[in-house]
Design a protein around this motif. Structure first.
Motif, PDB file in Angstrom:
ATOM      1  N   ARG A   3       0.870  -1.180  -0.078  1.00 59.76           N
ATOM      2  CA  ARG A   3      -0.351  -0.060  -0.235  1.00 59.76           C
ATOM      3  C   ARG A   3       1.337   0.742   0.392  1.00 59.76           C
ATOM      4  NH1 ARG A   3      -5.223  -1.255   3.509  1.00 59.76           N
ATOM      5  NH2 ARG A   3      -5.856  -2.991   2.517  1.00 59.76           N
ATOM      6  N   THR A   4       1.546   1.044   0.921  1.00 62.52           N
ATOM      7  CA  THR A   4       2.678   2.194   0.719  1.00 62.52           C
ATOM      8  C   THR A   4       2.990   2.772  -1.014  1.00 62.52           C
ATOM      9  OG1 THR A   4       3.147   2.144   2.498  1.00 62.52           O
ATOM     10  CG2 THR A   4       5.078   3.232   1.556  1.00 62.52           C
ATOM     11  N   ILE A   5       3.546   1.470  -1.894  1.00 60.63           N
ATOM     12  CA  ILE A   5       4.584   1.379  -2.676  1.00 60.63           C
ATOM     13  C   ILE A   5       2.979   2.248  -3.583  1.00 60.63           C
ATOM     14  CG2 ILE A   5       4.890   0.149  -5.056  1.00 60.63           C
ATOM     15  CD1 ILE A   5       6.326  -1.515  -2.456  1.00 60.63           C
ATOM     16  N   GLN A   6       1.705   1.653  -3.090  1.00 69.13           N
ATOM     17  CA  GLN A   6       0.694   2.461  -3.771  1.00 69.13           C
ATOM     18  C   GLN A   6       0.827   3.576  -4.306  1.00 69.13           C
ATOM     19  OE1 GLN A   6      -1.094   0.745  -6.701  1.00 69.13           O
ATOM     20  NE2 GLN A   6      -1.557   2.546  -7.487  1.00 69.13           N
ATOM     21  N   ALA A   7       0.825   4.349  -2.905  1.00 70.61           N
ATOM     22  CA  ALA A   7       0.604   5.486  -2.885  1.00 70.61           C
ATOM     23  C   ALA A   7       1.601   6.237  -2.957  1.00 70.61           C
ATOM     24  CB  ALA A   7       0.602   6.228  -0.579  1.00 70.61           C
ATOM     25  N   ILE A   8       3.095   5.877  -3.582  1.00 72.21           N
ATOM     26  CA  ILE A   8       4.018   6.695  -3.712  1.00 72.21           C
ATOM     27  C   ILE A   8       4.383   6.755  -4.905  1.00 72.21           C
ATOM     28  CG2 ILE A   8       6.434   6.594  -4.134  1.00 72.21           C
ATOM     29  CD1 ILE A   8       6.675   5.896  -1.816  1.00 72.21           C
ATOM     30  N   GLU A   9       3.031   5.655  -5.827  1.00 77.11           N
ATOM     31  CA  GLU A   9       2.826   6.245  -7.100  1.00 77.11           C
ATOM     32  C   GLU A   9       1.898   6.985  -7.560  1.00 77.11           C
ATOM     33  OE1 GLU A   9       4.157   1.228  -8.587  1.00 77.11           O
ATOM     34  OE2 GLU A   9       2.173   1.476  -7.767  1.00 77.11           O
ATOM     35  N   ASP A  10       1.276   6.975  -6.796  1.00 74.11           N
ATOM     36  CA  ASP A  10      -0.332   7.437  -6.941  1.00 74.11           C
ATOM     37  C   ASP A  10      -0.004   9.101  -6.850  1.00 74.11           C
ATOM     38  OD1 ASP A  10      -1.528   5.028  -7.904  1.00 74.11           O
ATOM     39  OD2 ASP A  10      -2.751   5.698  -5.735  1.00 74.11           O
ATOM     40  N   LYS A  11       0.493   9.661  -5.239  1.00 72.71           N
ATOM     41  CA  LYS A  11       0.703  10.958  -5.215  1.00 72.71           C
ATOM     42  C   LYS A  11       1.935  11.913  -5.686  1.00 72.71           C
ATOM     43  CE  LYS A  11      -2.650   9.683  -1.694  1.00 72.71           C
ATOM     44  NZ  LYS A  11      -2.657  10.266  -0.257  1.00 72.71           N
ATOM     45  N   LEU A  12       3.316  10.930  -5.763  1.00 71.92           N
ATOM     46  CA  LEU A  12       4.397  11.512  -5.589  1.00 71.92           C
ATOM     47  C   LEU A  12       5.249  11.065  -7.239  1.00 71.92           C
ATOM     48  CD1 LEU A  12       5.937  10.436  -1.137  1.00 71.92           C
ATOM     49  CD2 LEU A  12       4.959  13.015  -2.820  1.00 71.92           C
ATOM     50  N   MET A  13       5.267   9.827  -7.601  1.00 71.59           N
ATOM     51  CA  MET A  13       5.763   9.551  -8.785  1.00 71.59           C
ATOM     52  C   MET A  13       5.303  11.089  -9.656  1.00 71.59           C
ATOM     53  SD  MET A  13       6.375   5.594  -9.510  1.00 71.59           S
ATOM     54  CE  MET A  13       7.125   6.437 -11.278  1.00 71.59           C
ATOM     55  N   CYS A  14       6.187  11.337 -10.134  1.00 73.82           N
ATOM     56  CA  CYS A  14       5.754  12.779 -11.978  1.00 73.82           C
ATOM     57  C   CYS A  14       7.134  11.967 -12.923  1.00 73.82           C
ATOM     58  CB  CYS A  14       6.600  14.182 -11.247  1.00 73.82           C
ATOM     59  SG  CYS A  14       6.522  14.897 -11.871  1.00 73.82           S
ATOM     60  N   ASP A  15       6.057  11.727 -13.980  1.00 70.78           N
ATOM     61  CA  ASP A  15       7.219  11.230 -15.309  1.00 70.78           C
ATOM     62  C   ASP A  15       7.735  10.441 -14.408  1.00 70.78           C
ATOM     63  OD1 ASP A  15       5.841  13.547 -16.794  1.00 70.78           O
ATOM     64  OD2 ASP A  15       7.362  14.970 -16.086  1.00 70.78           O
ATOM     65  N   CYS A  16       7.753   9.201 -13.881  1.00 70.49           N
ATOM     66  CA  CYS A  16       8.331   8.044 -13.525  1.00 70.49           C
ATOM     67  C   CYS A  16       9.791   8.548 -12.805  1.00 70.49           C
ATOM     68  CB  CYS A  16       8.496   7.421 -14.990  1.00 70.49           C
ATOM     69  SG  CYS A  16       8.275   6.417 -16.164  1.00 70.49           S
ATOM     70  N   LEU A  17       9.331   9.228 -12.589  1.00 74.82           N
ATOM     71  CA  LEU A  17      10.473   9.563 -11.358  1.00 74.82           C
ATOM     72  C   LEU A  17       9.650  10.109  -9.183  1.00 74.82           C
ATOM     73  CD1 LEU A  17      12.912  12.440 -13.107  1.00 74.82           C
ATOM     74  CD2 LEU A  17      13.261   9.655 -12.270  1.00 74.82           C
ATOM     75  N   VAL A  18      10.578  10.015  -8.545  1.00 77.86           N
ATOM     76  CA  VAL A  18       9.762  10.193  -6.919  1.00 77.86           C
ATOM     77  C   VAL A  18      10.050  11.592  -6.143  1.00 77.86           C
ATOM     78  CG1 VAL A  18       9.374   9.535  -4.854  1.00 77.86           C
ATOM     79  CG2 VAL A  18       9.729   7.266  -6.861  1.00 77.86           C
ATOM     80  N   ARG A  19       9.032  12.719  -5.810  1.00 76.30           N
ATOM     81  CA  ARG A  19       9.132  13.914  -5.812  1.00 76.30           C
ATOM     82  C   ARG A  19       9.167  13.081  -3.728  1.00 76.30           C
ATOM     83  NH1 ARG A  19       5.238  17.858  -8.529  1.00 76.30           N
ATOM     84  NH2 ARG A  19       5.658  17.394 -10.543  1.00 76.30           N
ATOM     85  N   ARG A  20       9.904  13.695  -3.396  1.00 77.45           N
ATOM     86  CA  ARG A  20       9.621  13.768  -1.437  1.00 77.45           C
ATOM     87  C   ARG A  20       8.554  14.543  -1.039  1.00 77.45           C
ATOM     88  NH1 ARG A  20      15.625  16.226   1.109  1.00 77.45           N
ATOM     89  NH2 ARG A  20      14.856  18.307  -0.584  1.00 77.45           N
ATOM     90  N   TYR A  21       8.033  15.274  -1.734  1.00 77.42           N
ATOM     91  CA  TYR A  21       6.565  15.226  -0.855  1.00 77.42           C
ATOM     92  C   TYR A  21       5.483  15.896  -1.917  1.00 77.42           C
ATOM     93  CZ  TYR A  21      10.968  17.886   1.791  1.00 77.42           C
ATOM     94  OH  TYR A  21      11.912  17.859   2.819  1.00 77.42           O
TER      95      TYR A  21
END
Length: 56
Positions: A3-21
């Motif tokens: 679920r943490t992975i899913q939340a990161i994919e849903d909320k923090l991913m931008c153009d296949c990269l991850v944001r901190r906030y």
């Protein structure tokens, strides 16, 4: 963990990269939108490996 992975994919991913906030809110009160953060990308890749999501 899944679920943490899913939340990161849903909320923090931008153009296949991850944001901190979540944009535009930042914990360090810097102006503007923060770019993606390489350390977060490696953390997500490690989490994918632990979840046996090799293609991701």
């Amino acid at each position: 963990m899944l679920r943490t992975i899913q939340a990161i994919e849903d909320k923090l991913m931008c153009d296949c990269l991850v944001r901190r906030y979540l944009p535009p809110r930042t914990a360090d009160d810097l102006p503007g939108e923060e770019p993606t953060y390489l350390a977060c990308d490696f953390w997500l890749a490690d989490a994918y490996a632990l979840a046996s999501r090799w293609k991701d």
